[in-house]
Scaffold this motif. Sequence first.
Motif, PDB file in Angstrom:
ATOM      1  N   GLY A 287       0.859  -1.194   0.000  1.00 20.85           N
ATOM      2  CA  GLY A 287       0.000   0.000   0.000  1.00 20.85           C
ATOM      3  C   GLY A 287       0.883   1.228   0.000  1.00 20.85           C
ATOM      4  N   SER A 288       0.691   2.097   0.970  1.00 26.63           N
ATOM      5  CA  SER A 288       1.447   3.350   0.997  1.00 26.63           C
ATOM      6  C   SER A 288       2.947   3.137   1.184  1.00 26.63           C
ATOM      7  N   LEU A 289       3.363   2.007   1.728  1.00 28.17           N
ATOM      8  CA  LEU A 289       4.807   1.745   1.823  1.00 28.17           C
ATOM      9  C   LEU A 289       5.459   1.700   0.442  1.00 28.17           C
ATOM     10  N   MET A 290       4.689   1.348  -0.600  1.00 25.90           N
ATOM     11  CA  MET A 290       5.248   1.304  -1.949  1.00 25.90           C
ATOM     12  C   MET A 290       5.696   2.690  -2.396  1.00 25.90           C
ATOM     13  N   TRP A 291       4.933   3.703  -2.082  1.00 23.68           N
ATOM     14  CA  TRP A 291       5.224   5.044  -2.579  1.00 23.68           C
ATOM     15  C   TRP A 291       5.713   6.001  -1.521  1.00 23.68           C
TER      16      TRP A 291
ATOM     17  N   GLY B 104       3.777  -6.375  -4.987  1.00 26.38           N
ATOM     18  CA  GLY B 104       4.111  -5.139  -4.297  1.00 26.38           C
ATOM     19  C   GLY B 104       5.565  -4.781  -4.516  1.00 26.38           C
ATOM     20  N   ILE B 105       6.114  -4.024  -3.598  1.00 31.84           N
ATOM     21  CA  ILE B 105       7.498  -3.574  -3.670  1.00 31.84           C
ATOM     22  C   ILE B 105       8.250  -4.092  -2.447  1.00 31.84           C
ATOM     23  N   ALA B 106       9.419  -4.658  -2.700  1.00 33.84           N
ATOM     24  CA  ALA B 106      10.294  -5.120  -1.621  1.00 33.84           C
ATOM     25  C   ALA B 106      11.446  -4.136  -1.476  1.00 33.84           C
ATOM     26  N   PHE B 107      11.793  -3.870  -0.230  1.00 34.51           N
ATOM     27  CA  PHE B 107      12.878  -2.953   0.083  1.00 34.51           C
ATOM     28  C   PHE B 107      13.936  -3.692   0.893  1.00 34.51           C
TER      29      PHE B 107
ATOM     30  N   GLN C 165      -3.183   3.357  -6.326  1.00 31.64           N
ATOM     31  CA  GLN C 165      -3.523   2.869  -7.667  1.00 31.64           C
ATOM     32  C   GLN C 165      -2.463   3.292  -8.689  1.00 31.64           C
ATOM     33  N   ALA C 166      -1.999   4.518  -8.607  1.00 31.65           N
ATOM     34  CA  ALA C 166      -0.976   5.001  -9.541  1.00 31.65           C
ATOM     35  C   ALA C 166       0.306   4.187  -9.409  1.00 31.65           C
ATOM     36  N   HIS C 167       0.705   3.882  -8.190  1.00 34.23           N
ATOM     37  CA  HIS C 167       1.938   3.118  -7.995  1.00 34.23           C
ATOM     38  C   HIS C 167       1.767   1.648  -8.345  1.00 34.23           C
ATOM     39  N   LEU C 168       0.576   1.128  -8.186  1.00 32.29           N
ATOM     40  CA  LEU C 168       0.322  -0.243  -8.637  1.00 32.29           C
ATOM     41  C   LEU C 168       0.448  -0.320 -10.154  1.00 32.29           C
ATOM     42  N   ALA C 169      -0.067   0.685 -10.836  1.00 35.75           N
ATOM     43  CA  ALA C 169       0.026   0.717 -12.297  1.00 35.75           C
ATOM     44  C   ALA C 169       1.488   0.740 -12.735  1.00 35.75           C
ATOM     45  N   GLU C 170       2.335   1.461 -11.992  1.00 38.54           N
ATOM     46  CA  GLU C 170       3.765   1.511 -12.317  1.00 38.54           C
ATOM     47  C   GLU C 170       4.429   0.138 -12.199  1.00 38.54           C
ATOM     48  N   THR C 171       3.970  -0.676 -11.258  1.00 42.91           N
ATOM     49  CA  THR C 171       4.567  -2.006 -11.065  1.00 42.91           C
ATOM     50  C   THR C 171       3.967  -3.041 -12.005  1.00 42.91           C
ATOM     51  N   GLY C 172       2.904  -2.662 -12.716  1.00 39.72           N
ATOM     52  CA  GLY C 172       2.236  -3.618 -13.591  1.00 39.72           C
ATOM     53  C   GLY C 172       1.225  -4.471 -12.843  1.00 39.72           C
TER      54      GLY C 172
END
Length: 176
Positions: A10-14, A63-66, A150-157
């Motif tokens: 969620g917000s951790l992605m962006w 999602g995004i892993a850091f 939603q915008a950041h999900l679109a960036e990740t595909g």
Amino acid sequence: MRHFWVFGYGSLMWRPGFSYVRRETALLYGAHRSLCVYSHVHRGTPEKPGLVLGLDRGGTCKGIAFAVEPDAWQSTLDYLREREQVTMVYKEVTRTIRLASGESVPAVSYMVDREHQQYAGKLALDDQLSFVKSSHGKSGPNADYVINTQAHLAETGAGDPALAWLTRQLELTPEK
């Protein structure tokens, strides 16, 4: 050097809010992203709750892993606990994620606690829209959270039909 990993869905992605040395898309199996948590602090209030995402049982979540350096791990955990555990609606867990590079690593994730009073479960999209349009918390309007996610999900595909629909509705009828 072995890194520690954090999985954001969620917000951790962006807006991770911590230092990291590597960022990569990843898949978490056994849980899915869901707008299933009543927000009483960040995107709403107890009197007028918003809705935020939680990792709920079943499915897969992109999602995004850091990656975090070992010497920064404890301060990162402290920060995440302060941010994610304000009302204890999430359980801090470690789950294996699969990075886009093909590597599998353990990562700290925050799963929703289905027994918590803030667990909303699966709400109809119109009900979700009503909560999101009318709530605001210390981190800003709930609508901004949904649109940014939603915008950041679109960036990740990663596709999320519910968040895409909500975003379209919010853009058509912004909060007054």
